[in-house]
Design an enzyme around this catalytic site. Structure first.
Site: not given
Ligand code: X8Z
Ligand code: ZN
Length: 615
Positions: A226, A356-357, A386-387, A390, A414, A514, A523-524
């Site tokens: 960072y 998962h997107a 959101h996607e 990216h 993100e 994750h 990151r979120y």
């Molecule tokens: O994983 C994601 C995105 C893909 S980078 C859908 N998000 C986190 C989650 O779902 O836990 C977006 C918000 C937080």
């Molecule tokens: Zn994302």
């Protein structure tokens, strides 16, 4: 193990040029690299030739890896798992070698740009592996197996019927039956029990790799990405969380009171953490789905995006085209036709996919894709924005050197689509024909409440996931306490509690994508702060005179141009400078978020009077 561009993860994989038949070229690259790093006194010229020779090699590796990952996550079988592990192993071996070679220049006087490129290379791996080949292979297999276990996960009842995560999430979102939500919550957490030994071994292996690269552990390596000392970064997170916490505490207090009214004080006691299955989301990470339980009297805006989408016959493709339309209104070029041909928008009935997107950039040219099992809801409409954020970022930085084909920091990646989604206001919905009448200002409180349930509620979750992981990496959390420590942090940061007793036969962190996916989560947290900074700044640039929560930058070419200016930089400059391009200031700051929600804070203070808040 997985790196995103220069730090690929499973969430967004990207790569570059197709060079599959270039064996001779690859050998050349390797020989340059080897001769470069074995010389006695290295010079800047050596660094330049090393970086130049490494670039095509990386491009090739990333392309190969992205293809294998794309196929694996679209078609999860033993064979694709094995192929994914193979390419990951190869990529990891190569990246460790390159990171080690880059470190040989540590004491050489270099331009800031060359130093930065070498640093990017040294930090590229998310999961470094030990140099021992057998251990790297073992690690690659675990990574693939953990990902596959999550992707294939379903909850099968005693009657033999099974439910996917998507189906269970719908029940979590819409059911108001305590026991039904509990069944979903518990059922999904069965999938992660078998992950525990794999995860434990993965931590051992990757820490060994991190140590070989000179880091205390893999968490220390994650915190080093960072543009500031790792400890300062951790302190910066605490500082920003301190800014948001009073607002979160007020929201928590109000939501708990409403849940207590709904389910009874025996189920939701007024002085304890909230049972984690009642918040409308499988992980209690965002609470917008139970907005109806907390909607302020007389201030409900009276529409629901899910219903609007249905009323106007929006299918999955139309939802994606709608989101794309926002980006093009800002001046970004439309997505290529191949995006629509190659993306996955709906869950296939006949095979296991990772639902998962995620957003992908296969070739750092124009092969952009998303992979998402879209549900026709307002929540998913936001995720599509959101996607696409990216994808538009990836395309904006594609002409940077491969070392900089990344966001300014991972939180920026993100934050972009979410920033756009903050502009999905009633006024915007009317402009695109989804909404007939824009509710008047007296309904703003309802809109703010809905937004806070999604965004403010998320913030402590966004922080705690890596607080857990960092301590797992450092050894402060031991394997025999994995689950207990998870729940202690859930309670500390979010004020939520497991609704039924948990033991160390459970592995609840693994039920969150994750963790088995090894995607860093801080990151979120960053994104949830940054998006409000970006939104405010872009609204100013767009010349909006509305209150910031009513502002939409739709159609503003000025806002689009400024945003693009930041996106195009990739990671070529420290993130503080990228932030300053849009906001004028190089600091992360939750003031923009607090200002956005100021009217809600006043309302919550009023509502919470006489309540005993906290847990
Ligand atoms: O994983 C994601 C995105 C893909 S980078 C859908 N998000 C986190 C989650 O779902 O836990 C977006 C918000 C937080
Ligand atoms: Zn994302």
């Amino acid at each position: 193990m997985k790196i995103l561009k220069l730090s690929i993860t499973a969430a967004i994989v990207s790569s570059a040029l197709l060079l599959s038949a270039c064996d001779s070229q690859q050998q050349n690259n390797l020989s340059v690299k080897q001769s470069t790093v074995t010389k006695q006194a290295l010079t800047e010229a050596d660094a330049v030739s090393f970086l130049a020779a490494t670039e095509p090699k990386l491009i090739q590796l990333f392309l190969e890896s992205s293809r294998a990952e794309w196929i694996y996550s679209n078609f999860i079988t033993e064979d694709t798992a094995s192929l994914s592990a193979d390419i990951n192993e190869k990529l990891t071996v190569e990246m460790i070698e390159l990171a080690t070679a880059a470190a040989k220049f540590d004491k050489v006087q270099l331009s800031a740009d060359n130093r930065r490129k070498l640093d990017k290379l040294k930090l590229a791996l998310t999961l470094p592996a030990p140099k021992d080949a057998a251990k790297t292979a073992e690690m690659a297999k675990i990574v693939a197996d953990l990902g596959g276990t999550y992707g294939k996960g379903k909850y099968c009842k005693t009657d033999g019927t099974c439910m996917s995560l998507g189906e269970m999430s719908s029940v979590m979102a819409t059911s108001r039956d305590y026991n039904e939500q509990l069944e979903m919550w518990q059922g999904w957490r069965e999938i992660s029990k078998p992950m525990r030994p794999m995860y434990q071994r993965l931590i051992e292996l990757t820490n060994e790799g991190a140590k070989e690269l000179g880091y205390a552990d893999t968490g220390a390596m994650w915190r080093s990405k960072y543009d500031m000392p790792a400890d300062d970064f951790a302190a910066e997170l605490d500082r920003v969380w301190g800014q948001v916490k009073p607002l979160y505490d007020s929201l928590h207090c109000h939501v708990r009171a409403k849940l207590s009214e709904k389910y009874g004080a025996d189920k939701v006691p007024l002085d304890k953490p909230i049972p984690a299955h009642l918040l409308g989301n499988m992980w209690a990470q965002s609470w917008g789905n139970i907005y109806d339980l907390v909607a302020p009297a007389d201030a409900d805006p009276g529409y629901d995006v899910t219903e609007l989408l249905a009323k106007h016959n929006y299918d999955e493709v139309k939802m994606v085209k709608g989101a794309e339309g926002f980006f093009t209104s800002l001046g970004f070029a439309a997505l290529p036709e191949t995006f629509y041909q190659r993306s996955l928008f709906t869950k296939p009935a006949d095979r296991d996919v990772e639902c998962h997107a995620s957003a992908w950039d296969l070739d750092a040219k124009d092969d952009l894709r998303i992979k998402m099992c879209i549900q026709r809801t307002g929540e998913e409409f936001s995720v599509i924005h959101h996607e696409l954020g990216h994808n538009f970022y990836q395309r904006a930085y594609k002409d940077q050197p491969v070392y900089y084909q990344e966001s300014a920091n991972d939180g920026f990646h993100e934050a972009i689509g979410d920033t756009i989604a903050l502009s999905v206001t009633p006024d915007y919905l009317k402009q695109i024909g989804l909404l007939d009448t824009v509710p008047d200002e007296s309904k703003d409180l309802g809109l703010l409440m809905k937004m806070a349930m999604d965004k403010v509620a998320f913030i402590p979750f966004g922080l705690m996931v890596d607080q857990w992981r960092w301590q797992v990496f450092s050894g402060k959390i031991k394997p025999e306490n994995y689950n207990d420590a998870w729940w202690q942090l859930r309670e500390k940061y979010q004020g939520v509690t497991a609704p039924v007793a948990r033991t160390e036969t459970d592995f609840d962190p693994g039920a969150k994508y994750h963790v088995p996916g090894n995607v860093p989560y801080t990151r979120y947290f960053l994104a949830h702060i940054l998006q409000f900074q970006f939104h405010k700044a872009l609204c100013d640039i767009a010349g909006s005179e509305e209150a910031v929560h009513r502002c939409s930058i739709y159609n503003s070419k000025e806002a689009g141009a400024k945003l693009n200016q930041m996106l195009e930089m990739g990671s070529s400059q420290p993130w503080q400078e990228a932030l300053a391009v849009v906001t004028g200031k190089p600091e992360m700051d939750a003031t923009a978020l607090l200002d956005y929600f100021a009217p809600l804070q006043t309302y919550l203070d009023e509502q919470n009077k006489g309540q005993q808040c906290g847990w």
